[in-house]
Design a protein around this motif. Structure first.
Motif, PDB file in Angstrom:
ATOM      1  N   ASN A  68    -118.766 -81.327 -38.431  1.00  0.00           N
ATOM      2  CA  ASN A  68    -118.188 -82.133 -37.525  1.00  0.00           C
ATOM      3  C   ASN A  68    -118.121 -83.619 -38.435  1.00  0.00           C
ATOM      4  OD1 ASN A  68    -120.739 -82.936 -37.593  1.00  0.00           O
ATOM      5  ND2 ASN A  68    -120.996 -82.925 -35.371  1.00  0.00           N
ATOM      6  N   SER A  69    -118.135 -83.556 -39.595  1.00  0.00           N
ATOM      7  CA  SER A  69    -118.273 -84.820 -40.357  1.00  0.00           C
ATOM      8  C   SER A  69    -116.697 -84.973 -40.908  1.00  0.00           C
ATOM      9  CB  SER A  69    -118.983 -84.604 -41.575  1.00  0.00           C
ATOM     10  OG  SER A  69    -118.473 -83.422 -42.752  1.00  0.00           O
ATOM     11  N   ASN A  70    -116.519 -86.276 -41.179  1.00  0.00           N
ATOM     12  CA  ASN A  70    -115.450 -86.542 -41.329  1.00  0.00           C
ATOM     13  C   ASN A  70    -115.222 -86.401 -42.882  1.00  0.00           C
ATOM     14  OD1 ASN A  70    -114.078 -87.405 -39.117  1.00  0.00           O
ATOM     15  ND2 ASN A  70    -115.165 -89.605 -39.177  1.00  0.00           N
ATOM     16  N   LEU A  71    -114.401 -85.448 -43.496  1.00  0.00           N
ATOM     17  CA  LEU A  71    -114.183 -84.829 -44.808  1.00  0.00           C
ATOM     18  C   LEU A  71    -113.600 -86.117 -45.460  1.00  0.00           C
ATOM     19  CD1 LEU A  71    -113.751 -81.202 -44.565  1.00  0.00           C
ATOM     20  CD2 LEU A  71    -115.733 -82.568 -45.214  1.00  0.00           C
ATOM     21  N   VAL A  72    -113.666 -86.356 -46.739  1.00  0.00           N
ATOM     22  CA  VAL A  72    -112.834 -87.335 -47.674  1.00  0.00           C
ATOM     23  C   VAL A  72    -112.273 -86.617 -48.805  1.00  0.00           C
ATOM     24  CG1 VAL A  72    -113.123 -89.591 -49.113  1.00  0.00           C
ATOM     25  CG2 VAL A  72    -114.680 -89.224 -47.048  1.00  0.00           C
ATOM     26  N   SER A  73    -110.960 -86.585 -48.689  1.00  0.00           N
ATOM     27  CA  SER A  73    -110.355 -86.116 -49.751  1.00  0.00           C
ATOM     28  C   SER A  73    -110.550 -86.455 -51.123  1.00  0.00           C
ATOM     29  CB  SER A  73    -108.805 -85.819 -49.442  1.00  0.00           C
ATOM     30  OG  SER A  73    -107.917 -85.316 -50.386  1.00  0.00           O
ATOM     31  N   ARG A  74    -110.476 -85.762 -52.133  1.00  0.00           N
ATOM     32  CA  ARG A  74    -110.605 -86.194 -53.360  1.00  0.00           C
ATOM     33  C   ARG A  74    -109.198 -86.529 -54.015  1.00  0.00           C
ATOM     34  NH1 ARG A  74    -114.080 -81.436 -55.815  1.00  0.00           N
ATOM     35  NH2 ARG A  74    -112.660 -80.526 -54.231  1.00  0.00           N
ATOM     36  N   ARG A  75    -108.302 -85.945 -53.384  1.00  0.00           N
ATOM     37  CA  ARG A  75    -106.833 -86.346 -53.721  1.00  0.00           C
ATOM     38  C   ARG A  75    -106.394 -87.772 -53.095  1.00  0.00           C
ATOM     39  NH1 ARG A  75    -103.674 -81.125 -52.400  1.00  0.00           N
ATOM     40  NH2 ARG A  75    -105.086 -81.600 -50.565  1.00  0.00           N
ATOM     41  N   PHE A  78    -101.794 -89.618 -49.242  1.00  0.00           N
ATOM     42  CA  PHE A  78    -101.800 -89.772 -47.977  1.00  0.00           C
ATOM     43  C   PHE A  78    -100.983 -88.865 -47.109  1.00  0.00           C
ATOM     44  CE2 PHE A  78     -99.582 -91.789 -44.399  1.00  0.00           C
ATOM     45  CZ  PHE A  78    -100.750 -92.361 -43.703  1.00  0.00           C
ATOM     46  N   LEU A  79     -99.840 -88.416 -47.614  1.00  0.00           N
ATOM     47  CA  LEU A  79     -99.319 -87.481 -46.689  1.00  0.00           C
ATOM     48  C   LEU A  79    -100.077 -86.214 -46.479  1.00  0.00           C
ATOM     49  CD1 LEU A  79     -96.681 -87.022 -44.858  1.00  0.00           C
ATOM     50  CD2 LEU A  79     -95.529 -86.507 -47.157  1.00  0.00           C
ATOM     51  N   ALA A  80    -100.665 -85.561 -47.534  1.00  0.00           N
ATOM     52  CA  ALA A  80    -101.320 -84.303 -47.534  1.00  0.00           C
ATOM     53  C   ALA A  80    -102.402 -84.526 -46.572  1.00  0.00           C
ATOM     54  CB  ALA A  80    -101.819 -83.857 -49.039  1.00  0.00           C
ATOM     55  N   ILE A  81    -103.220 -85.891 -46.614  1.00  0.00           N
ATOM     56  CA  ILE A  81    -104.289 -85.967 -45.752  1.00  0.00           C
ATOM     57  C   ILE A  81    -103.987 -86.073 -44.230  1.00  0.00           C
ATOM     58  CG2 ILE A  81    -106.304 -87.584 -45.067  1.00  0.00           C
ATOM     59  CD1 ILE A  81    -106.375 -88.253 -48.169  1.00  0.00           C
ATOM     60  N   ARG A  85    -105.032 -83.397 -41.266  1.00  0.00           N
ATOM     61  CA  ARG A  85    -105.619 -83.947 -39.756  1.00  0.00           C
ATOM     62  C   ARG A  85    -104.604 -84.098 -38.793  1.00  0.00           C
ATOM     63  NH1 ARG A  85    -108.750 -89.065 -42.453  1.00  0.00           N
ATOM     64  NH2 ARG A  85    -110.256 -87.866 -43.571  1.00  0.00           N
ATOM     65  N   SER A  86    -103.374 -83.949 -38.857  1.00  0.00           N
ATOM     66  CA  SER A  86    -102.502 -83.763 -37.945  1.00  0.00           C
ATOM     67  C   SER A  86    -102.030 -82.442 -37.273  1.00  0.00           C
ATOM     68  CB  SER A  86    -101.033 -84.558 -37.976  1.00  0.00           C
ATOM     69  OG  SER A  86    -100.418 -83.731 -38.907  1.00  0.00           O
ATOM     70  N   GLN A  87    -102.770 -81.352 -38.000  1.00  0.00           N
ATOM     71  CA  GLN A  87    -102.496 -80.021 -37.638  1.00  0.00           C
ATOM     72  C   GLN A  87    -102.654 -79.651 -36.123  1.00  0.00           C
ATOM     73  OE1 GLN A  87    -101.075 -77.411 -39.650  1.00  0.00           O
ATOM     74  NE2 GLN A  87    -100.683 -79.438 -40.487  1.00  0.00           N
ATOM     75  N   PRO A  88    -103.643 -80.031 -35.463  1.00  0.00           N
ATOM     76  CA  PRO A  88    -103.845 -79.738 -33.799  1.00  0.00           C
ATOM     77  C   PRO A  88    -102.663 -80.294 -33.203  1.00  0.00           C
ATOM     78  CG  PRO A  88    -106.040 -80.534 -34.952  1.00  0.00           C
ATOM     79  CD  PRO A  88    -104.884 -80.875 -35.862  1.00  0.00           C
ATOM     80  N   ILE A  89    -102.525 -81.566 -33.268  1.00  0.00           N
ATOM     81  CA  ILE A  89    -101.438 -82.145 -32.508  1.00  0.00           C
ATOM     82  C   ILE A  89    -100.169 -81.539 -32.899  1.00  0.00           C
ATOM     83  CG2 ILE A  89    -100.226 -84.405 -32.100  1.00  0.00           C
ATOM     84  CD1 ILE A  89    -102.949 -85.738 -32.582  1.00  0.00           C
ATOM     85  N   HIS A 145     -98.866 -78.671 -44.849  1.00  0.00           N
ATOM     86  CA  HIS A 145    -100.506 -78.532 -44.947  1.00  0.00           C
ATOM     87  C   HIS A 145    -100.482 -77.026 -44.915  1.00  0.00           C
ATOM     88  CE1 HIS A 145    -104.542 -78.397 -44.686  1.00  0.00           C
ATOM     89  NE2 HIS A 145    -104.583 -77.558 -43.819  1.00  0.00           N
ATOM     90  N   GLY A 146     -99.797 -76.239 -44.116  1.00  0.00           N
ATOM     91  CA  GLY A 146    -100.052 -74.721 -43.713  1.00  0.00           C
ATOM     92  C   GLY A 146     -99.519 -73.881 -45.167  1.00  0.00           C
ATOM     93  N   ILE A 147     -98.331 -74.107 -45.799  1.00  0.00           N
ATOM     94  CA  ILE A 147     -98.277 -73.196 -46.890  1.00  0.00           C
ATOM     95  C   ILE A 147     -99.168 -73.336 -47.894  1.00  0.00           C
ATOM     96  CG2 ILE A 147     -96.289 -72.993 -48.681  1.00  0.00           C
ATOM     97  CD1 ILE A 147     -94.305 -74.104 -46.791  1.00  0.00           C
ATOM     98  N   GLU A 148     -99.762 -74.334 -48.235  1.00  0.00           N
ATOM     99  CA  GLU A 148    -100.592 -74.650 -49.127  1.00  0.00           C
ATOM    100  C   GLU A 148    -102.254 -73.885 -48.663  1.00  0.00           C
ATOM    101  OE1 GLU A 148    -103.771 -77.957 -51.245  1.00  0.00           O
ATOM    102  OE2 GLU A 148    -101.792 -78.515 -50.608  1.00  0.00           O
TER     103      GLU A 148
END
Length: 194
Positions: A68-75, A78-81, A85-89, A145-148
């Protein structure tokens, strides 16, 4: 990946509607009267339900494992992040869109020869066309996000090919989503003449 294949085929069919409306109606009538279409539709439903089920299993598993932690992307993308994060919505928007779209064009199915006119009627409404465009933007993020993610899940994403897979996946997500936005705009404005 099968849902992605369906989206490409569906989009190509819609471009036929724009380029050649009368052949599109003949194609739609022949397609809808084919005996194998019901089997394909059932397979699509099974694939979509499997996709939703596996997503829920992953979410529940991650939650139970204390993830449940907020993961921080190393990349620093912004759009990929945002896409991740918007996958559920986005998934909920796409599911809602699917119910609306099927209610308009599948249950009941338009009469033979009136598929495009029915679609034009729905998309001439600013509310409906705006919802279709919003759903296309949700699809953009979902595919972005899904293709990758699918390539990672299949074990095909490696440090050597990650840049290529990301570029191809993101390009394809822009082309598909942009195509649906263009089709929505053209059909909604009744720029298609028989």
């Amino acid at each position: 990946m099968l849902l992605l294949f369906f989206l490409v085929i569906h989009l190509l069919g819609l471009f036929i509607a724009i380029i050649a409306p009368i052949p599109f109606e003949l194609y739609a009538t022949a397609l809808h009267s084919a005996s194998w279409v019901i089997m394909c539709e059932l397979c699509l439903v099974a694939i979509a339900l499997t996709h939703i089920f596996l997503t829920l299993v992953k979410v529940i598993s991650n939650s139970q494992n204390g993830s449940n932690s907020n993961l921080v992307s190393r990349r620093k993308n912004f759009l990929a992040i945002f896409a991740a994060r918007s996958q559920p919505i986005g998934g909920v928007v796409l599911l809602y869109f699917l119910f609306i779209h099927l209610g308009q064009l599948r249950f009941p199915r338009p009469a033979d020869g009136s598929e495009l006119v029915t679609l034009q009627l729905f998309l001439s409404s600013p509310v409906t066309s705006s919802f279709y465009i919003l759903s296309s933007l949700a699809l953009l993020l979902h595919l972005f996000h899904g293709i990758e993610s699918s390539q990672r899940s299949l074990g095909l994403l490696t440090p050597l090919n990650s840049s290529l897979i990301r570029a191809l996946g993101r390009g394809l997500s822009v082309i598909i989503s942009g195509g649906f936005i263009l089709v929505t705009a053209l059909i909604g404005r009744s720029m298609i003449n028989y």
